[in-house]
Design a protein around this motif. Structure first.
Motif, PDB file in Angstrom:
ATOM      1  N   ASP A 231       0.854  -1.159   0.055  1.00  0.00           N
ATOM      2  CA  ASP A 231       0.037  -0.064   0.086  1.00  0.00           C
ATOM      3  C   ASP A 231       1.004   1.145  -0.019  1.00  0.00           C
ATOM      4  OD1 ASP A 231      -2.256   1.471  -0.369  1.00  0.00           O
ATOM      5  OD2 ASP A 231      -3.045   0.826   2.025  1.00  0.00           O
ATOM      6  N   TYR A 232       0.808   2.261   0.934  1.00  0.00           N
ATOM      7  CA  TYR A 232       1.665   3.375   1.090  1.00  0.00           C
ATOM      8  C   TYR A 232       2.616   3.236   2.130  1.00  0.00           C
ATOM      9  CZ  TYR A 232      -1.751   5.208  -1.967  1.00  0.00           C
ATOM     10  OH  TYR A 232      -2.657   5.689  -3.106  1.00  0.00           O
ATOM     11  N   LYS A 233       3.083   1.947   2.272  1.00  0.00           N
ATOM     12  CA  LYS A 233       4.287   1.741   3.306  1.00  0.00           C
ATOM     13  C   LYS A 233       5.189   0.863   2.711  1.00  0.00           C
ATOM     14  CE  LYS A 233       1.364   2.466   7.255  1.00  0.00           C
ATOM     15  NZ  LYS A 233       0.388   1.832   8.469  1.00  0.00           N
ATOM     16  N   LEU A 234       6.359   0.909   3.600  1.00  0.00           N
ATOM     17  CA  LEU A 234       7.394   0.044   3.050  1.00  0.00           C
ATOM     18  C   LEU A 234       7.664  -0.780   4.532  1.00  0.00           C
ATOM     19  CD1 LEU A 234       9.918  -0.950   1.306  1.00  0.00           C
ATOM     20  CD2 LEU A 234      11.224   0.663   2.353  1.00  0.00           C
ATOM     21  N   LYS A 235       7.324  -2.045   4.579  1.00  0.00           N
ATOM     22  CA  LYS A 235       7.359  -2.956   5.763  1.00  0.00           C
ATOM     23  C   LYS A 235       8.949  -3.305   5.870  1.00  0.00           C
ATOM     24  CE  LYS A 235       4.495  -4.421   7.902  1.00  0.00           C
ATOM     25  NZ  LYS A 235       3.810  -3.983   9.084  1.00  0.00           N
TER      26      LYS A 235
END
Length: 429
Positions: A231-235
């Motif tokens: 989504d709009y995150k870098l895990k």
């Protein structure tokens, strides 16, 4: 009289309401089909080789090629002889889109979960750990404009749809109309599908080894750490112990699409920028540089002091720009664009020394001499319009190509006249 007045009034109201005009509506709803969480979390198994139907991301390690079967799992091919690749197994991983390999451990997404799979024995793979609910709840793609039924996340993950025709009567004068929820769809192709450009492991220490990802990858490995776009995150995960992965949190990233790691630098291709992060020993990221561009899809590959990326318009990423760009990143705090080459509808790309391969959609595969970065557009070596690919990985003189027709390998010892040496075709449904 008062004793019967109110009952008569109520009866009159009921009769009056029953006489209101109504009209019938008929519409189709896609009702979700579920796989329970219990079944999802016991589904990673070996299967006999199966036909390639919906190829997605590609990955290479130790003479084996891993091809994602979109949302189903991973085909594994022994590529000791590129002219005759042999599928040795299919690893069933429901909801899988991305992958990365560290030593003998395959990391893969499975709907909302991250799984670690021991692949030391490819005929007997074993899930060794799982982090549950680390990725957003998503649903499979569906026909544009279709109504979908209510999704109950407690029932499990949605694996498909069943069409259901609804007949309903509603008042003619009414604000009511059936409304159904809208969900973010899983994607394949627009976002994220070299040896020097796409080593997803970045810098390796000691005996740690990594594979090679394509430029459309959303997973990247560096040392003991795995990074995954979601989504709009870098895990951010610690995978030093593959039997006990740790979720280290996430970074907020605007409009991310692809991830590429080169040495200790992590590049995020977004639909409005290329962002450069430095990775420290603990795996933490510090933003070092940013180059903004028009809104377009944006895979990135790197070679030395230069980054190459494509912009594709006419998609969910916006704009009508179709170009290849070259960035000078010798000063990562101030990346500078030094070249632009017009394209038709570029997807992935790969680089081997000074040879750049660009998958330009309907206009085929293009090969450039990238020695002169500022004038790369003037140094096209070859143009193969019959090779319509989404992504390409050059390794040891062979170009691995994934496209709608299947998985192909090309000998590029003569880059002006590359030759296909093998094809694993997509089989019809």
């Amino acid at each position: 009289m008062k004793k019967i007045f109110f009952p008569l009034l109520i009866l009159f109201a009921l009769i009056s309401d029953g006489c209101k005009d109504k009209f019938a509506v008929e519409y189709t709803v896609l009702e979700p089909e579920y796989m329970s969480y219990e079944d999802l979390r016991s589904a990673v198994v070996n299967e006999a080789p199966v036909p390639l139907k919906h190829p997605g991301k590609i990955y290479f390690k130790d003479n084996y090629i891993f091809v994602n079967e979109y949302m189903e799992g991973i085909h594994v091919f022994d590529n000791s002889d590129p002219a005759h690749p042999e599928e040795v197994t299919f690893i069933e991983i429901p909801g899988n889109i991305d992958m990365a390999i560290r030593n003998q451990t395959l990391f893969a997404d499975s709907y909302t979960d991250l799984v670690a799979i021991d692949i030391a024995d490819l005929q007997n793979v074993k899930e060794v750990s799982r982090l549950t609910a680390v990725f957003p709840y998503t649903i499979p793609s569906y026909e544009e404009g279709a109504r979908i039924g209510s999704v109950d996340q407690t029932k499990g993950v949605v694996i498909g749809w069943t069409k259901k025709t609804i007949h309903e009567e509603i008042p003619e004068i009414s604000n009511y109309y059936p409304v159904h929820p809208s969900w973010k769809e899983l994607t394949n192709g627009d976002y994220a599908l070299t040896t020097n450009s796409g080593i997803s492991g970045g810098s390796a220490n000691g005996a740690v080894t990594f594979g090679v990802a394509g430029s459309l990858a959303c997973f990247g490995l560096y040392g003991d750490y795995l990074y995954a776009l979601s989504d709009y995150k870098l895990k951010h995960f610690d995978v030093s112990d593959n039997t006990a992965m740790q979720d280290l949190g996430s970074y907020s990233i605007p409009d991310p699409e692809t991830v590429s790691i080169y040495n200790d630098l992590l590049f995020i291709g977004g639909n409005s920028s290329v962002t450069i992060y430095q990775i420290n020993e603990a795996g933490d990221l510090t933003e070092k540089g940013l180059f903004e561009h028009v809104t377009s899809c944006d895979p990135v590959v790197i070679q030395g002091d230069y980054a190459f990326y494509t912009l594709r318009g006419g998609t969910r990423c916006g704009s009508e720009v179709n170009e290849l760009h070259v960035l000078d990143i010798s000063d990562i705090t101030s990346p500078t664009r030094i070249s632009i080459v017009e394209m038709t509808e570029p997807f992935g790309l790969g680089i081997d020394d000074d040879m750049l391969f660009v998958c330009d959609g309907s206009d085929g595969l293009k090969v450039y001499d990238a020695a002169n970065k500022k004038h790369i557009g003037l140094n096209q070596i070859g143009h193969f319009k019959d090779i319509q690919a989404r992504d390409a990985i050059p390794v040891n003189g062979y170009l691995f190509v994934i496209g709608d027709d299947g998985f192909s390998q090309y000998d590029y010892s003569d880059p002006a006249n590359i030759k296909r040496v093998s094809l694993i075709p997509v089989q019809p449904e």
